[in-house]
Design an enzyme around this catalytic site. Structure first.
Site, PDB file in Angstrom:
ATOM      1  N   PRO A   1       0.819  -1.221   0.000  1.00  9.23           N
ATOM      2  CA  PRO A   1       0.000   0.000   0.000  1.00  9.23           C
ATOM      3  C   PRO A   1       0.850   1.267   0.000  1.00  9.23           C
ATOM      4  O   PRO A   1       0.338   2.353  -0.239  1.00  9.23           O
ATOM      5  CB  PRO A   1      -0.822  -0.094   1.291  1.00  9.23           C
ATOM      6  CG  PRO A   1      -0.439  -1.345   1.974  1.00  9.23           C
ATOM      7  CD  PRO A   1       0.592  -2.062   1.181  1.00  9.23           C
TER       8      PRO A   1
ATOM      9  N   GLU B   1       2.090  -8.130   8.576  1.00  8.60           N
ATOM     10  CA  GLU B   1       2.307  -6.695   8.781  1.00  8.60           C
ATOM     11  C   GLU B   1       3.093  -6.001   7.685  1.00  8.60           C
ATOM     12  O   GLU B   1       2.889  -4.835   7.406  1.00  8.60           O
ATOM     13  CB  GLU B   1       2.990  -6.464  10.133  1.00  8.60           C
ATOM     14  CG  GLU B   1       2.032  -6.551  11.306  1.00  8.60           C
ATOM     15  CD  GLU B   1       0.841  -5.601  11.184  1.00  8.60           C
ATOM     16  OE1 GLU B   1       1.072  -4.383  11.192  1.00  8.60           O
ATOM     17  OE2 GLU B   1      -0.305  -6.087  11.101  1.00  8.60           O
TER      18      GLU B   1
ATOM     19  N   ARG C   1      -4.595  -8.668 -20.191  1.00  9.73           N
ATOM     20  CA  ARG C   1      -5.577  -8.361 -21.239  1.00  9.73           C
ATOM     21  C   ARG C   1      -5.015  -7.417 -22.299  1.00  9.73           C
ATOM     22  O   ARG C   1      -5.598  -7.263 -23.361  1.00  9.73           O
ATOM     23  CB  ARG C   1      -6.881  -7.828 -20.638  1.00  9.73           C
ATOM     24  CG  ARG C   1      -6.801  -6.486 -20.021  1.00  9.73           C
ATOM     25  CD  ARG C   1      -8.114  -6.129 -19.339  1.00  9.73           C
ATOM     26  NE  ARG C   1      -9.155  -5.689 -20.262  1.00  9.73           N
ATOM     27  CZ  ARG C   1      -9.173  -4.498 -20.884  1.00  9.73           C
ATOM     28  NH1 ARG C   1      -8.205  -3.636 -20.695  1.00  9.73           N
ATOM     29  NH2 ARG C   1     -10.173  -4.190 -21.684  1.00  9.73           N
TER      30      ARG C   1
ATOM     31  N   ASP D   1     -10.970   1.623 -24.065  1.00 14.78           N
ATOM     32  CA  ASP D   1     -11.066   1.407 -22.620  1.00 14.78           C
ATOM     33  C   ASP D   1     -11.126   2.723 -21.864  1.00 14.78           C
ATOM     34  O   ASP D   1     -10.474   3.686 -22.267  1.00 14.78           O
ATOM     35  CB  ASP D   1      -9.791   0.715 -22.095  1.00 14.78           C
ATOM     36  CG  ASP D   1      -9.796  -0.769 -22.326  1.00 14.78           C
ATOM     37  OD1 ASP D   1     -10.852  -1.312 -22.652  1.00 14.78           O
ATOM     38  OD2 ASP D   1      -8.707  -1.374 -22.189  1.00 14.78           O
TER      39      ASP D   1
HETATM   40 CL1  6GU Z   1      -0.376  -3.873  -3.231  1.00 13.45          CL
HETATM   41  N1  6GU Z   1      -1.005  -4.673  -0.810  1.00 13.45           N
HETATM   42  C1  6GU Z   1      -1.764  -4.629   0.320  1.00 13.45           C
HETATM   43  N2  6GU Z   1      -1.479  -5.471   1.292  1.00 13.45           N
HETATM   44  N3  6GU Z   1      -2.757  -3.782   0.482  1.00 13.45           N
HETATM   45  C2  6GU Z   1      -3.010  -2.963  -0.527  1.00 13.45           C
HETATM   46  C3  6GU Z   1      -2.292  -2.954  -1.720  1.00 13.45           C
HETATM   47  C4  6GU Z   1      -1.267  -3.834  -1.835  1.00 13.45           C
HETATM   48  N4  6GU Z   1      -2.794  -2.003  -2.523  1.00 13.45           N
HETATM   49  C5  6GU Z   1      -3.800  -1.460  -1.843  1.00 13.45           C
HETATM   50  N5  6GU Z   1      -3.938  -2.024  -0.642  1.00 13.45           N
END
Ligand code: 6GU
Length: 239
Positions: free
Chosen positions: A86, A113, A150, A164
């Protein structure tokens, strides 16, 4: 294109490869896909791949050794290594298009974690799919693989990806199919006219309207013509 996924839960990816368009593309050998369970690389005597964080705190942290040894076993000079987190750059259509041209993608999926920070020094790219937290990188990896696969020539009809959403910076124009009227809701007349120039103009305008209504932020990156700007202004004024 070859995709290698390093994950503790390779079974996540079975449905992706067993279903629909991606399944057919796999059967046509349009890409190769393999998973590597980095637990098999751990030198920890109980098979652990994670440990408690230095400095204290909740949860566990994935250790360098199993992941980086697994990575070394699959990486070549032409591999592009992507860590799912994230904290990474937010995945977008442009990134999907760029990655679809790579020869070998390696994805590192974490769980729990997070990763020991030093693992980041061994990757080319850190990618997130949005501002929320998943239990692991696998779900994000599947989303990203689908978006990339895709775009590989032959996976879907070339024209299908041309219009798209996001490929020209706009959301896609509205689509309709038979019947011409459903519960009193009629298909826009111009689409039944067979007049290709008018249809193209209508669709472009509708794409602008939809983007202005749903995702005005996307318009900031575009160089709109005077005519397009008028359409956008009238929508934004009435919002
Ligand atoms: Cl790539 N990993 C995790 N664990 N949570 C996320 C993410 C990735 N992208 C958004 N939330």
């Amino acid at each position: 294109m070859k995709i290698t996924v390093l994950s503790l839960f390779p079974e996540y990816f079975e449905p992706l490869l067993r279903t629909s368009i991606i399944k057919r593309a796999k059967e046509k050998d349009l890409f190769e896909f393999e998973t590597v369970n980095f637990r098999e690389f751990t030198k920890e005597k109980h098979g652990h791949v994670d440990d408690t964080p230095y400095g204290g705190g909740a949860g566990m942290v994935l250790s360098c050794q199993p992941i980086l040894d697994a990575l070394k076993s699959v990486r070549t000079p032409r591999s592009k290594v992507i860590l799912l987190t994230p904290q990474g750059d937010v995945f977008q259509q442009k990134m999907a298009l760029d990655l679809s041209k790579e020869e070998h993608l390696i994805f590192l999926c974490g769980h729990y974690e997070g990763f020991d920070e030093r693992i980041r020094d061994y990757v080319d790219l850190q990618v997130s799919i949005g501002d929320f937290v998943l239990t692991g990188g696998e779900g994000a990896c599947m989303v990203i693989c689908d978006a990339i696969l895709r775009l590989i020539p032959g996976v879907i009809k070339q024209e299908s990806s041309h219009d798209d959403s996001f490929s020209n910076g706009l959301l896609e124009y509205p689509q309709y199919t038979k019947p011409p009227v459903y519960e009193g809701k009629a298909v826009p007349e111009v689409l039944l006219s067979g007049h290709h120039a008018n249809i193209a103009k209508y669709r472009h305008e509708q794409a602008l309207i939809k983007t202005a209504k749903n995702r005005p932020d996307l318009l900031n990156d575009l160089d709109l013509s005077e005519q397009d700007q008028k359409v956008v202004d009238s929508i934004l004024k009435n919002k």
